[in-house]
Design an enzyme around this catalytic site. Structure first.
Site, PDB file in Angstrom:
ATOM      1  N   ASP A  47      -3.977   4.038  -0.623  1.00 56.68           N
ATOM      2  CA  ASP A  47      -4.755   4.399   0.563  1.00 56.68           C
ATOM      3  C   ASP A  47      -5.114   5.882   0.397  1.00 56.68           C
ATOM      4  O   ASP A  47      -4.224   6.727   0.243  1.00 56.68           O
ATOM      5  CB  ASP A  47      -3.896   4.177   1.813  1.00 56.68           C
ATOM      6  CG  ASP A  47      -4.611   4.604   3.087  1.00 56.68           C
ATOM      7  OD1 ASP A  47      -4.792   3.740   3.960  1.00 56.68           O
ATOM      8  OD2 ASP A  47      -4.968   5.793   3.228  1.00 56.68           O
TER       9      ASP A  47
ATOM     10  N   HIS B 149       0.805   4.657   1.355  1.00 59.53           N
ATOM     11  CA  HIS B 149       0.125   5.156   2.551  1.00 59.53           C
ATOM     12  C   HIS B 149       0.872   6.380   3.082  1.00 59.53           C
ATOM     13  O   HIS B 149       2.100   6.398   3.090  1.00 59.53           O
ATOM     14  CB  HIS B 149       0.138   4.016   3.594  1.00 59.53           C
ATOM     15  CG  HIS B 149      -0.682   4.256   4.807  1.00 59.53           C
ATOM     16  ND1 HIS B 149      -0.384   5.225   5.726  1.00 59.53           N
ATOM     17  CD2 HIS B 149      -1.803   3.636   5.264  1.00 59.53           C
ATOM     18  CE1 HIS B 149      -1.296   5.199   6.693  1.00 59.53           C
ATOM     19  NE2 HIS B 149      -2.168   4.241   6.437  1.00 59.53           N
TER      20      HIS B 149
ATOM     21  N   GLU C 258       0.812  -1.212   0.000  1.00 63.23           N
ATOM     22  CA  GLU C 258       0.000   0.000   0.000  1.00 63.23           C
ATOM     23  C   GLU C 258       0.846   1.263   0.000  1.00 63.23           C
ATOM     24  O   GLU C 258       1.900   1.325   0.628  1.00 63.23           O
ATOM     25  CB  GLU C 258      -0.986  -0.008   1.161  1.00 63.23           C
ATOM     26  CG  GLU C 258      -0.400   0.215   2.520  1.00 63.23           C
ATOM     27  CD  GLU C 258      -1.451  -0.010   3.612  1.00 63.23           C
ATOM     28  OE1 GLU C 258      -2.050  -1.100   3.666  1.00 63.23           O
ATOM     29  OE2 GLU C 258      -1.657   0.904   4.412  1.00 63.23           O
TER      30      GLU C 258
ATOM     31  N   GLU D 187     -12.131   2.311   4.701  1.00 62.85           N
ATOM     32  CA  GLU D 187     -11.237   2.168   5.853  1.00 62.85           C
ATOM     33  C   GLU D 187     -11.512   3.322   6.794  1.00 62.85           C
ATOM     34  O   GLU D 187     -10.864   4.377   6.710  1.00 62.85           O
ATOM     35  CB  GLU D 187      -9.771   2.208   5.404  1.00 62.85           C
ATOM     36  CG  GLU D 187      -9.141   0.858   5.302  1.00 62.85           C
ATOM     37  CD  GLU D 187      -7.621   0.904   5.505  1.00 62.85           C
ATOM     38  OE1 GLU D 187      -7.047  -0.154   5.728  1.00 62.85           O
ATOM     39  OE2 GLU D 187      -7.017   1.984   5.432  1.00 62.85           O
TER      40      GLU D 187
END
Lengths: 132, 300
Positions: free
Chosen positions: B186, B156, B154, B269
């Site tokens: 993300d 992030h 990811e 999320e």
């Protein structure tokens, strides 16, 4: 299911070894968003009323097995899962008197994907617990 | 509800329900929540949501599949970890990393997942992954291909898209020619204003360094890497009563995805305050918002 609170309502009791009270126990729910291998657990600092135990002192029971903090750090095959509470045993000769106590914990866990400067992650929880 | 006109796919990561799952709701309740959004995808954390990980019982595996069937859900992304600093006295070896990643790939496959996100330990403040990542991933690529699983680390915060970490991942795809290694985005990297959401376990300094500072990655950077994006985690902190989000620019994100033909998942999320039950309400709000924005983008 488990208590929403990190410190579980069930499980607080004095620990009897061969007829002698050697300490007390309580249960903690994993405060992190994933379960962890035991080696990523740094320890738990415990305050109860005006008593204090450092991170190294309490013993851990995970998945039915008992560990000191140092043993956990080199372990390879035990986990603290999200859906399985850890039992913490604090050595305290004579145990605790029945009644309501203010229990505070600081649970230190390591997350290798967070820069080392910001580790360990420390999760604080406190609540009143009742010993029967 | 999803209709034939939608090309974005909607899902929820069980990460959203941190603290609430196994306390206020069971795995089955969580599946029911997701299904009630009209969403099709369920994302899990292997080390969080598999009872008995890494060796769940046959009974648990059967229940998982029965749950997916009952609620009409598809297993999407499986979150795994390569804990490079597994011990304080030594790092994980490449062989150990391979064993872990391979085990998660097999589990993910058993449970029906099609992407796997390995979260790799870091060696610097700007989140450079531990160098074992490359040989570890390379040694399981063939197995990932056999299982039909795409491995996607990811991107992030605080790592933006224009960063050596992403360049290295893209170079790896180029060098190996693999179709089983891609990127996971993300949406926290698009954050434009600070959040005061409390990230449990981190001190003030760490919160400022990594989780509150808005990175505000421009949409043009997303467009550049979109052909390599296998999955999107729709990270957010707070959606207000009027379905607006002060931190994450959803209109820009959804418009960009629609205009550039992304047809993969947006998997919620929720990372806001962990007040009991709040995650459930917030995920519903996010889905309401995302559907409205997709409809709006397609009407243009």
């Amino acid at each position: 299911m488990l208590d929403r609170h990190i410190i579980q309502n069930r499980g607080i009791r004095n620990v009897d070894a061969d007829g002698e009270i050697i300490g007390f126990q309580f249960r903690l729910r994993m405060p992190n968003y994933r379960g962890l291998w035991g080696s990523l657990i740094e320890g738990v600092e415990v305050r109860l009323d005006d008593l204090y135990w450092d991170r190294e002192t309490p013993r851990w029971t995970l998945q039915g097995r008992d560990f000191s903090c140092a043993e956990l750090r080199t372990s390879t095959d035990v986990r603290w899962q999200l859906d399985e509470p850890a039992t913490i045993t604090v050595p305290h000769r004579g145990g605790l008197p029945a009644g309501v106590h203010h229990l505070k914990v600081d649970i230190a866990l390591r997350a290798p994907y967070i820069p080392a400067e910001f580790q360990p992650s420390v999760f604080h929880a406190e609540r009143k617990v009742t010993l029967l | 509800m999803t209709s034939g006109h939608d090309t974005l796919k909607y899902g929820v990561s069980l990460y959203s329900y941190t603290g609430d799952i196994y306390t206020l709701l069971t795995l089955d309740d969580a599946m029911a929540e997701i299904a009630d959004l009209g969403a099709s995808g369920i994302e899990i954390l292997g080390e969080g949501n598999i009872s008995g990980y890494p060796t769940p019982s046959t009974r648990w595996i059967d229940d998982w599949h029965a749950g997916l069937e009952r609620h009409g859900l598809t297993a999407t992304n499986y979150g795994s970890w390569i804990d490079s600093r597994m011990w304080q006295h030594r790092d994980l070896s490449v062989d150990e990393g391979v064993t872990i990643l391979r085990r998660d790939l097999e589990l993910a496959s058993t449970l029906g997942f099609t992407t796997l996100r390995p979260k790799i330990g870091v060696v610097s403040q700007d989140l450079r992954p531990h160098p074992i990542w490359e040989p570890v991933v390379e040694r399981v690529l063939e197995r990932a291909a056999e299982l039909g699983i795409v491995i996607c680390p990811e991107i992030h915060a605080p790592t933006p898209i224009r960063h050596e970490v992403v360049d290295d991942y893209l170079a790896f795809i180029e060098r190996t020619g693999t179709e089983h290694f891609r990127l996971l985005i993300d949406t926290g990297i698009f954050q434009r204003t600070a959040t005061d959401a409390h990230h449990e376990g981190l001190d003030e300094e760490a919160q400022e360094a990594g989780w509150r500072r808005p990175l505000a990655v421009p949409m043009a950077d997303l467009v550049d890497v979109l052909p390599y994006v296998a999955f999107i985690q729709a990270k957010f902190f707070d959606i207000r009563d009027d379905l607006t989000d002060a931190q994450i620019p959803w209109r820009d994100i959804v418009t960009t995805l629609v205009e550039h033909g992304y047809t993969g998942y947006l998997s919620s999320e929720y990372e806001g305050d962990r007040v009991p039950g709040r995650s459930l309400e917030q995920v519903r709000r996010q889905h309401a918002l995302l559907r409205l924005l997709e409809k709006e983008a397609r009407a243009r």
